[in-house]
Design an enzyme around this catalytic site. Structure first.
Site, PDB file in Angstrom:
ATOM      1  N   LYS A  94       0.834  -1.197   0.000  1.00  0.00           N
ATOM      2  CA  LYS A  94       0.000   0.000   0.000  1.00  0.00           C
ATOM      3  C   LYS A  94       0.871   1.251   0.000  1.00  0.00           C
ATOM      4  O   LYS A  94       1.988   1.235   0.515  1.00  0.00           O
ATOM      5  CB  LYS A  94      -0.895   0.046   1.242  1.00  0.00           C
ATOM      6  CG  LYS A  94      -1.890  -1.080   1.380  1.00  0.00           C
ATOM      7  CD  LYS A  94      -2.713  -0.890   2.651  1.00  0.00           C
ATOM      8  CE  LYS A  94      -3.731  -1.993   2.837  1.00  0.00           C
ATOM      9  NZ  LYS A  94      -4.544  -1.789   4.069  1.00  0.00           N
ATOM     10  N   GLY A 110      -8.247   5.214  -1.002  1.00  0.00           N
ATOM     11  CA  GLY A 110      -9.081   4.875  -2.144  1.00  0.00           C
ATOM     12  C   GLY A 110      -8.607   3.676  -2.933  1.00  0.00           C
ATOM     13  O   GLY A 110      -9.031   3.471  -4.071  1.00  0.00           O
ATOM     14  N   HIS A 166      -9.329  -3.355  -5.329  1.00  0.00           N
ATOM     15  CA  HIS A 166      -9.167  -2.796  -3.977  1.00  0.00           C
ATOM     16  C   HIS A 166      -9.921  -1.490  -3.792  1.00  0.00           C
ATOM     17  O   HIS A 166      -9.631  -0.718  -2.880  1.00  0.00           O
ATOM     18  CB  HIS A 166      -7.682  -2.601  -3.640  1.00  0.00           C
ATOM     19  CG  HIS A 166      -6.859  -3.813  -3.919  1.00  0.00           C
ATOM     20  ND1 HIS A 166      -7.047  -5.004  -3.252  1.00  0.00           N
ATOM     21  CD2 HIS A 166      -5.870  -4.038  -4.824  1.00  0.00           C
ATOM     22  CE1 HIS A 166      -6.195  -5.907  -3.726  1.00  0.00           C
ATOM     23  NE2 HIS A 166      -5.488  -5.356  -4.678  1.00  0.00           N
ATOM     24  N   GLU A 184     -10.993   2.306   9.657  1.00  0.00           N
ATOM     25  CA  GLU A 184     -11.202   1.107   8.855  1.00  0.00           C
ATOM     26  C   GLU A 184     -10.493  -0.093   9.479  1.00  0.00           C
ATOM     27  O   GLU A 184      -9.343   0.010   9.923  1.00  0.00           O
ATOM     28  CB  GLU A 184     -10.712   1.340   7.427  1.00  0.00           C
ATOM     29  CG  GLU A 184     -11.370   2.548   6.771  1.00  0.00           C
ATOM     30  CD  GLU A 184     -11.248   2.545   5.262  1.00  0.00           C
ATOM     31  OE1 GLU A 184     -10.435   1.756   4.735  1.00  0.00           O
ATOM     32  OE2 GLU A 184     -11.967   3.320   4.614  1.00  0.00           O
ATOM     33  N   ARG A 237     -11.670  12.338   6.662  1.00  0.00           N
ATOM     34  CA  ARG A 237     -12.550  13.094   5.770  1.00  0.00           C
ATOM     35  C   ARG A 237     -13.926  12.449   5.764  1.00  0.00           C
ATOM     36  O   ARG A 237     -14.138  11.408   6.392  1.00  0.00           O
ATOM     37  CB  ARG A 237     -11.991  13.091   4.347  1.00  0.00           C
ATOM     38  CG  ARG A 237     -11.709  11.673   3.835  1.00  0.00           C
ATOM     39  CD  ARG A 237     -11.380  11.631   2.380  1.00  0.00           C
ATOM     40  NE  ARG A 237     -10.811  10.369   1.947  1.00  0.00           N
ATOM     41  CZ  ARG A 237     -11.493   9.269   1.654  1.00  0.00           C
ATOM     42  NH1 ARG A 237     -12.807   9.264   1.800  1.00  0.00           N
ATOM     43  NH2 ARG A 237     -10.889   8.180   1.235  1.00  0.00           N
TER      44      ARG A 237
END
Length: 653
Positions: free
Chosen positions: A158, A164, A235, A275, A292
């Site tokens: 990552k 995103g 993803h 998350e 956000r």
């Protein structure tokens, strides 16, 4: 109080924020690039100002231009939306230093959570569970490969500064590390200006569950419950729902508490999402915090009855949270789908061009549309290809899914390809409906789902021919009438549809016999420029018709088929002008890597050139073994759709 709000973004999120601003009496101010001059978000706001050229770096990612424009037009606050600069601490700091309010968290909180590596270390320090991985500063390929072996395969790479799903790479063997690292670093530099990577153990059967948190400057932090975002392609999420199905109550409670703890650890203020990765035993691990408003925030609004943008504005003004944790309740269930301009059958390749027809379903109490496109708009290669979001609420999850599937079936798009058929088939699939979601869902059900709209069958060709045969130009001469009239004989017309001959015979009154490879008897009930209604075998058949140059789009019973029209057998056909051995790019973009040299011998499947378009990389590979005869472009050059990138001379057998 905030009176003039500049929304530093584009597309549907700007339209969404403008709705709340208008309800609160706040003037909404849009910005736009060259490509977005006629975009829907420009019309949705009270005022709009040109920002710069189409590339994001010259417009939506340019902090100096945005802050200067905000001051010039008298904005007293800036809302970043999601994506672009929404999680950029320097932008938040620049807005505040310019004397305006930033409708988001403090720059320090953004910075603390902006690095996935640093945030994981911080969460581990306060007792929030973190998945095994490597988050270190040493970023050489050798060190990353060494750490990958320690973490174990499969693993996921990552961008530490990203979000995103951009740049994520799943690696299953050590031999794949070099190409995956290089690709992830390129996309990280392009999207976030930071190519720092992290490695994490990849769980094939995991779920992606997140918790919506909200905090004010008085020290209050609440959880607005959880969402499941497990169904993803490349993803990136395509279906989200709230609450997450099937979680044990104690897991749900612990996850919410961990999310609150994570927010408080960094002095968070405003809307944020924590998350988690959830394994098969419902153990959960912190992944990241999105500082956000999330794309999927509507499902939380649907189950709580709250307006999260209103909460953002109130908190940015220094007000306390409107409700305390004990006052928050879950009501029913909500499911959201993201409608993308892309071709799922071709690896989700973005589809660019002009939307020639777009009909959204009717919005109503249980059906919400957060959209940014309409008929005539252009889908640009510069930006994300999401057309909009459809969200449905229901007293139960099953009811919400049924309403959403019906809304998708009522959605009509022509001019670009979409993932509509895939979304419809997911919503009808048994395991999904039973709550069996996971990040591997699409790969697991590859053979069960429809990855594209169906091909036209004989019945569709018959419908198209009947619509064509009954067309009449009322103001034209008899000789231009298309109904196939003949002196002293029954009216008859012939068409070539999808390269197949179809004949329509008028048998008197409103009765027709049609030969489309099968014989059909039809009673014409009604015909309009955009519709056809007929009876066949005692069944009423209603078809919506959208006519384009040389093509008919037929919409019926939730399906969409295309019928290409050739009126005469000797019509000229467009020829493929590319030389044999030429390899073309399927969409416009920028060359980000050339993997071969002129004259190099390559094997079938070898990577040749990589094009970046719409925030994704697409690598052109050799279709056969051969020698590179021509390289038409260099790294960083722009290419148009259909451009010849490489010429390959095939090896002789």
């Amino acid at each position: 109080m905030i009176r003039r709000l500049l929304i530093a973004n584009r597309g549907e999120i700007v339209c969404r924020i403008a709705l709340t601003a208008r309800r609160l009496g706040v003037t909404s101010i849009a910005v736009y690039s060259d490509a977005d001059r006629l975009a829907q978000h420009v019309a949705a706001c009270d005022e709009a100002y040109h920002l710069g050229a189409s590339p994001p770096a010259d417009s939506y990612l340019n902090i100096g231009k945005l802050v200067a424009l905000a001051r010039k037009v008298g904005a007293d606050a800036v809302h970043p939306g999601y994506g672009f600069l929404s999680e950029n601490a320097d932008f938040a700091k620049a807005v505040v230093e310019a004397g305006m309010r930033f409708v988001g968290p403090p720059a320090k909180a953004i910075a603390a959570m902006g690095s996935k590596s640093a945030s994981k270390a911080a969460m581990a320090a306060v007792g929030v569970p973190v998945a095994p991985g490597y988050h270190g500063a040493e970023q050489s390929l050798a060190r990353l490969t060494e750490e990958a072996a320690r973490v174990g395969f499969p693993l996921i790479i990552k961008a530490s500064a990203g979000g995103g799903g951009k740049g994520m790479q799943v690696v299953r063997r050590v031999e794949e590390m070099k190409a995956a690292v290089e690709s992830a670093q390129r996309l990280a530099r392009t999207s976030f200006g930071d190519d720092h990577l992290l490695l994490e153990r990849y769980f094939d059967k995991a779920r992606h569950v997140e918790v919506q948190v909200f905090a004010d400057s008085q020290g209050h932090t609440v959880s607005l419950f959880d969402r499941d975002c497990s169904v993803q392609r490349r993803h990136q999420k395509i279906i989200e729902e709230a609450p997450a199905p099937g979680l044990r109550p104690e897991v749900r409670a612990k996850m919410s508490q961990a999310a609150i703890q994570a927010a408080q650890a960094v002095g968070y203020v405003g809307a944020g999402t924590v998350e988690f990765l959830v394994d098969e035993a419902q153990n959960f691990y912190f992944m990241e915090m999105n500082t956000r408003l999330q794309v999927e925030h509507p499902v939380t609004e649907c189950i709580t009855g709250l307006d999260l943008v209103e909460w953002q504005i109130k908190v940015a003004q220094g007000e306390a949270l409107p409700l305390a944790g004990g006052e928050l309740k879950v009501r029913g269930a909500a499911v959201e789908v993201r409608l993308y301009a892309e071709d799922p059958s071709q690896g989700y390749l973005p589809s660019v061009g002009r939307i020639t027809h777009l009909a959204w379903p009717s919005a109503r109490a249980e059906v919400r549309l957060d959209v940014g496109f309409q008929t005539g708009d252009e889908v640009s290669s510069f930006y994300d290809p999401m057309l909009g979001k459809l969200v449905c609420w229901g007293e139960t999850r099953d009811i919400a899914i049924d309403r959403l599937r019906a809304a998708l079936e009522d959605t009509e798009v022509a001019g670009v390809l979409t993932n509509r058929a895939l979304l419809v088939s997911i919503l009808g699939e048994a395991e999904f409906r039973a709550g069996g979601v996971g990040t591997n869902y699409l790969s697991k059900h590859q053979s069960d789902l429809k990855f594209g709209e169906p091909s036209a069958g004989a019945e569709d060709l018959a419908d198209a021919a009947l619509w064509l045969a009954t067309r009449r130009r009322e103001e034209s001469s008899l000789w231009e009438d298309t109904r196939g009239w003949r002196a002293g004989a029954a009216a008859r017309s012939s068409w070539t549809l999808n390269d197949k001959p179809v004949t329509v015979m008028h048998e008197g009154d409103a009765r027709y016999r049609i030969n489309a490879g099968q014989l059909f008897e039809a009673l014409l009930i009604a015909r309009a420029d955009d519709a056809l209604e007929l009876e066949r075998d005692g069944v009423l058949r209603r078809v919506r018709v959208v006519a384009e140059q040389g093509c008919l789009h037929l919409y019926r019973a939730g399906g969409h088929v295309q019928v290409k029209l050739t009126e005469t057998e000797d019509s000229l056909q467009a020829a493929d002008t590319a030389e044999q051995g030429s390899l073309l790019t399927p969409l416009p973009g920028t060359i980000v890597a050339v993997h071969v040299t002129l004259g190099e011998q390559v094997q079938k499947g070898a990577p040749l050139v990589t094009v970046e378009a719409m925030k994704m990389e697409h690598t052109l590979t050799a279709p056969y073994a051969g020698q590179v005869a021509k390289l038409a472009f260099k790294v960083s050059e722009r290419v148009a759709a259909g451009a010849v990138l490489v010429e390959l001379t095939a090896d002789k057998a």
